[in-house]
Design a protein around this motif. Structure first.
Motif, mmCIF file in Angstrom:
data_model
loop_
_atom_site.group_PDB
_atom_site.id
_atom_site.type_symbol
_atom_site.label_atom_id
_atom_site.label_comp_id
_atom_site.label_asym_id
_atom_site.label_seq_id
_atom_site.Cartn_x
_atom_site.Cartn_y
_atom_site.Cartn_z
ATOM 1 N N HIS A 1 2.695 6.317 3.588
ATOM 2 C CA HIS A 1 2.844 6.992 2.214
ATOM 3 C C HIS A 1 1.444 7.716 1.811
ATOM 4 C CE1 HIS A 1 6.650 4.741 2.044
ATOM 5 N NE2 HIS A 1 5.790 3.663 2.304
ATOM 6 N N HIS B 1 7.444 3.627 -1.114
ATOM 7 C CA HIS B 1 6.436 2.522 -0.798
ATOM 8 C C HIS B 1 7.026 1.261 -1.417
ATOM 9 C CE1 HIS B 1 5.039 4.988 -4.095
ATOM 10 N NE2 HIS B 1 4.362 3.837 -4.689
ATOM 11 N N ASN C 1 8.675 -1.501 0.371
ATOM 12 C CA ASN C 1 7.893 -2.856 0.882
ATOM 13 C C ASN C 1 7.924 -4.196 -0.078
ATOM 14 O OD1 ASN C 1 6.745 -1.562 3.306
ATOM 15 N ND2 ASN C 1 6.346 -0.166 1.781
ATOM 16 N N LEU D 1 0.971 0.738 3.138
ATOM 17 C CA LEU D 1 0.900 2.025 2.250
ATOM 18 C C LEU D 1 0.522 3.081 3.075
ATOM 19 C CD1 LEU D 1 -0.712 0.366 -0.752
ATOM 20 C CD2 LEU D 1 1.506 1.463 -0.636
#
Length: 292
Positions: free
Chosen positions: A108, A125, A128, A105
């Motif tokens: 982002h 994100h 992922n 993360l």
């Protein structure tokens, strides 16, 4: 032109993507739809200035979709009238070595918008829990301490990752970020047509990669992962909108309307008033300038 209710596109209950249409008929010619989009985006651009001056909210816009869903052109057409100093577009590709040396993360988080500004995530994100879920071997590249083989990338792993994403979005929402998440819902047949256009039109050839065809063979896997992600992470503070994406002008208009119709509901977003001393002397300042 047919009016729309933005709540018809918001995911508020469990959905099955097979039952969600990839088309929406606005009952109007393409040229009229494009004119209406221009009207809405001009109003959005004006309201952007108010948000910038107000300076208390940040706006995060997440755009996801299969290859050829229209993400790039969506961003170009919807935000055309924005002041560029108030908006940044981030296109997230395969993580760099530096990005892999941080948690997933991190890249982002550092791209989040400042107060008064917009950030658009072109792919987000959610990659992922989408690409990595279809290709769990990619997780090994994150060098996580509790993942030593693909067998460790199990249901418990994905449950934890979804919890982390929900916590991330809840945290930023509670601290003043207004979140929009758009899934451009494209049919497999329309993707085929768009890939063919990339191959047949020389000016579009550069967009094509043989990898697109390999990923297309995993269509059903991706649809299942998207469906699960949408259902697990559409929250009142960070809703998903399923946008029918087979027709690009229609999809762009719907997204622009959702943004504008939602933002104007924030009645506290107003331009700040001038300081009383400045306001009391406005006429004097005007006279000073006019007398030069």
């Amino acid at each position: 032109m047919k009016d729309i209710n933005i709540n018809d596109f918001k995911i508020t209950e469990t959905i099955k993507l097979n039952n969600v249409s990839t088309t929406f008929d606005l009952e109007e010619y393409k040229s009229i739809i494009e004119d209406e989009l221009e009207n809405v985006r001009e109003r959005l651009g004006d309201f952007q200035n108010t948000i910038y001056a107000h300076g208390k909210y940040a706006i995060l816009i997440c755009i996801q979709g299969m290859d050829t869903a229209g993400k790039d052109s969506m961003i170009r057409e919807v935000f055309k009238d924005f002041n560029t100093r108030g908006i940044v577009v981030h296109s997230f590709k395969v993580p760099t070595e530096n990005e892999r040396n941080h948690d997933y993360l991190w890249r982002h988080y550092i791209a989040l918008p400042a107060r008064g500004k917009f950030s658009v995530f072109n792919r987000t994100h959610y990659e992922n829990v989408l690409v990595t879920r279809v290709h769990p071997g990619y997780i090994l590249g994150e060098n996580l301490p509790d993942v030593n083989s693909v067998e460790d990338v199990n249901d418990a792993f994905w449950n934890k990752r979804f919890d982390q994403i929900n916590d991330f979005e809840k945290h930023i929402a509670q601290n003043g970020t207004i979140i929009f998440k758009f899934f451009l819902h494209l049919s497999k047949e329309e993707q085929k047509n768009r890939l063919l256009r990339r191959l047949e039109k020389p000016s579009k050839n550069w967009k094509f990669s043989p990898g697109d065809l390999k990923e297309r063979k995993l269509w059903d896997n991706y649809q299942q992962c998207y469906e699960d992600a949408l259902n697990r992470t559409s929250k009142s503070h960070a809703p998903w909108f399923a946008i029918p994406a087979d027709d690009k002008p229609t999809a762009r208009y719907i997204v622009a309307r959702i943004l504008y119709d939602t933002l104007i509901q924030y009645k506290d977003i107003v331009e700040p008033e001038l300081d009383d001393d400045i306001k009391a002397n406005l006429d004097d300042y005007i006279k000073q300038l006019e007398s030069e």
